[in-house]
Structures are given as structure tokens and as C-alpha cells.
Design an enzyme around this catalytic site. Structure first.
Site, PDB file in Angstrom:
ATOM      1  N   GLY A  11     -21.902  14.386 -28.937  1.00  0.00           N
ATOM      2  CA  GLY A  11     -22.803  14.369 -30.088  1.00  0.00           C
ATOM      3  C   GLY A  11     -22.112  13.811 -31.331  1.00  0.00           C
ATOM      4  O   GLY A  11     -20.961  13.350 -31.281  1.00  0.00           O
ATOM      5  N   TYR A  12     -22.827  13.866 -32.432  1.00  0.00           N
ATOM      6  CA  TYR A  12     -22.358  13.238 -33.684  1.00  0.00           C
ATOM      7  C   TYR A  12     -21.022  13.832 -34.164  1.00  0.00           C
ATOM      8  O   TYR A  12     -19.997  13.136 -34.208  1.00  0.00           O
ATOM      9  CB  TYR A  12     -23.460  13.411 -34.730  1.00  0.00           C
ATOM     10  CG  TYR A  12     -23.121  12.949 -36.128  1.00  0.00           C
ATOM     11  CD1 TYR A  12     -22.446  11.755 -36.364  1.00  0.00           C
ATOM     12  CD2 TYR A  12     -23.520  13.710 -37.233  1.00  0.00           C
ATOM     13  CE1 TYR A  12     -22.158  11.338 -37.661  1.00  0.00           C
ATOM     14  CE2 TYR A  12     -23.247  13.296 -38.527  1.00  0.00           C
ATOM     15  CZ  TYR A  12     -22.557  12.122 -38.731  1.00  0.00           C
ATOM     16  OH  TYR A  12     -22.278  11.726 -40.010  1.00  0.00           O
ATOM     17  N   ASN A  36     -29.040  14.999 -26.396  1.00  0.00           N
ATOM     18  CA  ASN A  36     -29.177  14.313 -27.696  1.00  0.00           C
ATOM     19  C   ASN A  36     -28.022  13.344 -27.952  1.00  0.00           C
ATOM     20  O   ASN A  36     -27.614  13.141 -29.097  1.00  0.00           O
ATOM     21  CB  ASN A  36     -29.263  15.343 -28.831  1.00  0.00           C
ATOM     22  CG  ASN A  36     -29.880  14.740 -30.081  1.00  0.00           C
ATOM     23  OD1 ASN A  36     -30.757  13.874 -29.997  1.00  0.00           O
ATOM     24  ND2 ASN A  36     -29.422  15.159 -31.238  1.00  0.00           N
ATOM     25  N   SER A 126     -23.464  26.465 -40.343  1.00  0.00           N
ATOM     26  CA  SER A 126     -24.142  25.573 -41.295  1.00  0.00           C
ATOM     27  C   SER A 126     -24.332  26.277 -42.625  1.00  0.00           C
ATOM     28  O   SER A 126     -24.458  27.509 -42.679  1.00  0.00           O
ATOM     29  CB  SER A 126     -25.513  25.214 -40.706  1.00  0.00           C
ATOM     30  OG  SER A 126     -26.347  24.642 -41.676  1.00  0.00           O
ATOM     31  N   TYR A 151     -34.126  27.591 -36.303  1.00  0.00           N
ATOM     32  CA  TYR A 151     -32.813  26.939 -36.178  1.00  0.00           C
ATOM     33  C   TYR A 151     -31.776  27.674 -37.038  1.00  0.00           C
ATOM     34  O   TYR A 151     -30.697  28.033 -36.570  1.00  0.00           O
ATOM     35  CB  TYR A 151     -32.886  25.456 -36.589  1.00  0.00           C
ATOM     36  CG  TYR A 151     -31.516  24.859 -36.843  1.00  0.00           C
ATOM     37  CD1 TYR A 151     -30.683  24.521 -35.781  1.00  0.00           C
ATOM     38  CD2 TYR A 151     -31.022  24.673 -38.144  1.00  0.00           C
ATOM     39  CE1 TYR A 151     -29.407  24.008 -36.003  1.00  0.00           C
ATOM     40  CE2 TYR A 151     -29.765  24.159 -38.380  1.00  0.00           C
ATOM     41  CZ  TYR A 151     -28.962  23.821 -37.313  1.00  0.00           C
ATOM     42  OH  TYR A 151     -27.691  23.324 -37.535  1.00  0.00           O
ATOM     43  N   LYS A 155     -28.166  30.022 -36.075  1.00  0.00           N
ATOM     44  CA  LYS A 155     -26.796  29.916 -36.613  1.00  0.00           C
ATOM     45  C   LYS A 155     -26.324  31.280 -37.112  1.00  0.00           C
ATOM     46  O   LYS A 155     -25.185  31.684 -36.892  1.00  0.00           O
ATOM     47  CB  LYS A 155     -26.747  28.881 -37.752  1.00  0.00           C
ATOM     48  CG  LYS A 155     -26.931  27.452 -37.276  1.00  0.00           C
ATOM     49  CD  LYS A 155     -25.745  26.983 -36.459  1.00  0.00           C
ATOM     50  CE  LYS A 155     -26.114  25.933 -35.457  1.00  0.00           C
ATOM     51  NZ  LYS A 155     -25.099  25.579 -34.496  1.00  0.00           N
ATOM     52  N   ASN A 199     -34.114  13.132 -38.326  1.00  0.00           N
ATOM     53  CA  ASN A 199     -34.763  13.866 -39.420  1.00  0.00           C
ATOM     54  C   ASN A 199     -33.898  13.869 -40.666  1.00  0.00           C
ATOM     55  O   ASN A 199     -34.369  14.184 -41.743  1.00  0.00           O
ATOM     56  CB  ASN A 199     -34.976  15.331 -39.011  1.00  0.00           C
ATOM     57  CG  ASN A 199     -35.820  15.442 -37.766  1.00  0.00           C
ATOM     58  OD1 ASN A 199     -36.975  15.047 -37.783  1.00  0.00           O
ATOM     59  ND2 ASN A 199     -35.248  15.947 -36.698  1.00  0.00           N
ATOM     60  N   ARG A 232     -27.488  18.074 -52.539  1.00  0.00           N
ATOM     61  CA  ARG A 232     -26.745  18.526 -51.355  1.00  0.00           C
ATOM     62  C   ARG A 232     -25.278  18.132 -51.515  1.00  0.00           C
ATOM     63  O   ARG A 232     -24.943  17.221 -52.271  1.00  0.00           O
ATOM     64  CB  ARG A 232     -27.264  17.849 -50.070  1.00  0.00           C
ATOM     65  CG  ARG A 232     -28.688  18.179 -49.701  1.00  0.00           C
ATOM     66  CD  ARG A 232     -28.798  19.594 -49.150  1.00  0.00           C
ATOM     67  NE  ARG A 232     -30.158  19.892 -48.702  1.00  0.00           N
ATOM     68  CZ  ARG A 232     -31.141  20.313 -49.504  1.00  0.00           C
ATOM     69  NH1 ARG A 232     -30.915  20.486 -50.794  1.00  0.00           N
ATOM     70  NH2 ARG A 232     -32.341  20.565 -49.008  1.00  0.00           N
ATOM     71  N   PRO A 297     -41.420  21.146 -46.539  1.00  0.00           N
ATOM     72  CA  PRO A 297     -41.386  22.616 -46.438  1.00  0.00           C
ATOM     73  C   PRO A 297     -40.029  23.095 -45.924  1.00  0.00           C
ATOM     74  O   PRO A 297     -39.472  22.508 -45.001  1.00  0.00           O
ATOM     75  CB  PRO A 297     -42.488  22.932 -45.404  1.00  0.00           C
ATOM     76  CG  PRO A 297     -43.335  21.712 -45.345  1.00  0.00           C
ATOM     77  CD  PRO A 297     -42.476  20.549 -45.725  1.00  0.00           C
TER      78      PRO A 297
END
Ligand code: NAD
Ligand code: UD1
Length: 343
Positions: A11-12, A36, A126, A151, A155, A199, A232, A297
Site C-alpha cells: 500500500g501507499y 487496494n 490516525s 473508520y 482506529k 478520496n 490540515r 460531512p
């Protein structure tokens, strides 16, 4: 050579961490079911490092296969656990999938580790665990808030499961709470490449710039921030990856201050969506076709990290700035077609 098992290693963030581990002299075993990510990532890791990790196309929920891997690699010293689903919106529609894949797999992984007497675990957490923070920047001892999505809840629950296990068993763990990872490896051979539609902001920016999308939206322009868009703490994925190597070493050298520790991984600076777009347009020379749309949202208005703990205790700090992050993301986007002409 010390052997580290990396779940979600194609993954990433996982792939960048595998590169840093191999470059630091570790032997790496990767488990990923490619839900993914792409198998070609393993070739790209080998191109970058000159070393090939052992790869298992295995679902962590397959306990028989997991057991076989632990039996084959009796000398695994530490585990880094990235594998999870991470799409916030999807988690609202399919909570069972998220609790099963993120919480269920974590429980099974820890159980297998305990059975095989592997005592060091790094967990991908996260900044979502802080929810909408009361004060900024956020420190690790600020209250963990009720999560806004299934989600986010996975975590929070995984952190609790792991912390409880460090109290009950012979296990050390470090949760790394990432803020917003962006950017790509300087080789442009690995980067963020989710299956399907992304996303997150950065791949949407670069996909718009390269013409895969006609237009993008800024999710909300009337927040009470200086320019009206959300803030962020964007952090280069290579900086994040390096922190994992430090966390593994901390546990293997018995330097942990407690069996369970949590650290923020960010730059300590907040940037707005408009600032990211400005940095991208300025450094790439490409004008982005964007419009300001409705608020998304579940978005928090503003969040950025206090990284004092990671800086002082881990001796880690973020090296890359925002320009370097967006430049590397753009180099990666432009190289995707060369590596994956089939996409
Ligand atoms: P990613 O989707 O690119 O990587 C996750 C990898 O895990 C994928 O390769 C996927 O195929 C694999 N995987 C998922 N479920 C699996 C299973 N049951 N068995 C085996 N493999 C499985 O995501 P990422 O951005 O690299 O995120 C890695 C971790 O970091 C995740 O736990 C994510 O929640 C967390 N995280 C990510 C961000 C971010 O912005 N990217 C921020 C905070 C935390
Ligand atoms: C999101 C998740 C977070 C998760 C992380 C990793 C939410 C609310 N949070 O973080 O829990 O850990 O991804 O997957 O989904 N933006 C736009 N236009 C876009 C896309 C994003 O303006 O097309 C804005 C968002 O409103 C946000 C910022 O860009 O202000 C960053 O968004 P994103 O990359 O999705 O990350 P987060 O929402 O911070």
C-alpha cells in the site's frame, strides 16, 4: 539480519516503509491481499532498493495462511501493521467490512504474534482519533474523542485492543498517529495509487492536473479559518516511513518508556486547502480547474500536530516541506502511466 513483517506493505505508506526498512538493513516479509494496491509495487521496491521483500498475497483474516507464514518465518522480530480499509465514506455504508477488516484482523494478528512470541508491534493510527480538537496543536495526551465515522472508530478500538494486550501479555507496541500523509518517493516509482477513485486531496489534485478529472471541488470555503478552507497538517510519506524504522528500533533495543506508547507524526504546521493548491500550481506551473463546493460531512475544520514528543523521545522530525511534498506527488502522477500503462 533482523526480520520485520509488514502487513499492507504494497500500500501507499507500507511500500515507502518497506523501502526504508530494506535501506536500513532489515529483511522484510510483506503480507498484502492487494485489495487496494498492485503487485507491481514489489518490483518497484526492488528497483529502488536493489532488494526484494518476501511477498505473500494473503488476507490477514485467513488465519490458516497467517499461521503458515509465522511458522515459515520463526525469526520475525517485529511487526508493522498497515493493512486496513481507509475510506471514511465507505465505512459509513459498510461498517461490518470495516470492523471485520480493521479490528478483526488486528485481533487475529496480535493473537498470532503472541503465539509466536513476537513482542514488538507498530500500529498505523490516525489523527482522526482526536476528532474536532478543542485546542491546537494537538498533543498525544489530549482526549480521544468519539469518532465521526466507523473508520475512525476502528482506529480508536485497535489502539485500545493493542494497549490492553500490552498490559496483559509480553508485548510492546507503538501507535503512530499520522496526520495527512502526501507526497511520493523521490524515485517516482512508488506513491499513492489506490484501486478505484481516491478520496484524499492530493491524488485528486494531481489527477485533475493531468486531466484524469475535469474539475475538482474544495470542500467548503466558509469555515472560520483565515481563507475559509479546512486546515490540515500535511506530512511527506517518506518522513512517515522513516519514523516506523525508528519505532521498530526503539522496541527492539528495549528503549520504550512504557509497553504502550503513542506518537503524533506531523510537521506541526497547518496548511489550508487553498495553500496546498497554491503550492501545487506554483511549483508545477499547471492551473487547476477547481470550484468551491459544499462542506464534506464529517470533516473537521482545523487540525495540526504538536510533534514535541516524537521530536524529543523518538529523535524524529519531518524533513520535507509542503513544496517538496506536492512536487513529489506530481512527479509520481506523471510517472504512473509509464509504470502502469494498463491503467
Ligand atoms: P493503503 O490502502 O494504500 O494500504 C493498505 C494496504 O493494506 C493495501 O495495500 C491493502 O491491499 C492492504 N490490505 C487491506 N486489508 C487487508 C487484509 N485484510 N489483508 C491483507 N492486506 C490488506 O493505505 P495507506 O494510506 O497506506 O494506509 C496505511 C495505514 O495507515 C492504514 O491502516 C490507514 O488506516 C492508516 N492511515 C492512513 C492515512 C492516510 O491518509 N493515508 C492517515 C492515517 C492513518
Ligand atoms: C481523511 C479522513 C481521515 C483519514 C485520512 C486517511 C475524513 C473526514 N477524514 O482525512 O480520518 O485518516 O483521510 O485516509 O474523511 N478536500 C477537498 N477536496 C477534495 C478532497 C479533499 O477540498 O476533493 C479537503 C478536505 O475537505 C480536507 C482536506 O482536503 O479539508 C484533506 O482531505 P483528505 O485528504 O480527504 O484528508 P482528511 O479528510 O483530513
Amino acid at each position: 539480519m533482523t526480520k520485520v513483517l509488514v502487513t499492507g506493505g504494497t500500500g501507499y505508506i507500507g511500500s515507502h516503509t518497506v523501502v526504508e526498512l530494506l535501506n536500513s538493513g532489515y529483511e522484510v516479509v510483506v503480507i498484502d491481499n492487494l485489495c487496494n494496491s498492485y503487485i507491481k509495487v514489489v518490483d518497484c521496491i526492488e528497483k529502488i532498493t536493489g532488494k526484494r521483500p518476501t511477498f505473500y498475497n494473503t488476507d490477514l483474516l485467513d488465519s490458516t495462511a497467517l499461521e503458515a507464514i509465522f511458522n515459515t518465518h520463526q525469526d520475525i522480530a517485529a511487526v508493522i501493521h498497515f493493512a486496513a480499509h481507509k475510506a471514511v465514506g465507505e465505512s459509513v455504508k459498510k461498517p461490518i467490512d470495516y470492523y471485520k477488516n480493521n479490528v478483526g484482523a488486528t485481533v487475529m494478528l496480535v493473537e498470532a504474534m503472541l503465539k509466536h512470541k513476537i513482542e514488538a508491534l507498530v500500529f498505523s493510527s490516525s489523527c482522526t482519533v482526536y476528532g474536532e480538537p478543542d485546542t491546537l496543536p494537538v498533543t498525544e495526551n489530549m482526549p480521544v474523542k468519539p469518532p465521526v465515522s466507523p473508520y475512525g472508530n476502528t482506529k480508536k478500538i485497535c489502539e485500545e485492543v493493542i494497549r490492553d494486550c500490552t498490559k496483559a501479555y509480553s508485548l510492546h507496541a507503538i501507535s503512530l498517529r499520522y496526520f495527512n500523509p502526501i507526497g511520493a518517493h523521490p524515485s517516482a516509482l512508488i506513491g499513492e495509487l489506490p484501486i478505484g477513485s481516491p478520496n484524499n486531496l492530493m491524488p485528486i489534485v494531481t489527477q485533475t492536473a493531468i486531466g484524469k478529472r475535469n474539475k475538482m471541488q474544495i470542500h467548503g470555503g466558509d469555515y472560520t479559518t483565515p481563507d475559509g478552507s479546512c486546515i490540515r497538517d500535511y506530512i511527506h510519506v517518506v518522513d512517515i516511513a522513516k519514523a516506523h524504522v525508528i519505532a521498530v528500533e526503539r522496541m527492539l533495543k528495549n528503549k520504550s518508556a512504557a509497553p504502550y506508547e503513542a506518537f503524533n507524526l506531523g510537521t506541526g504546521h497547518g496548511n489550508s486547502v487553498f495553500e496546498v493548491i497554491e503550492a501545487f500550481e506554483r511549483t508545477s506551473g499547471v492551473k487547476l480547474n477547481y470550484e468551491v463546493g459544499a462542506k464534506r460531512p464529517g470533516d473537521v475544520m482545523s487540525i495540526y500536530s504538536d510533534t514535541t514528543l516524537a521530536n524529543t523521545v523518538l529523535g524524529w522530525k519531518a524533513d520535507y516541506d509542503l513544496d517538496e511534498m506536492v512536487i513529489s506527488s506530481w512527479a509520481w502522477e506523471k510517472n504512473i502511466q509509464n509504470i502502469y500503462p494498463e491503467l
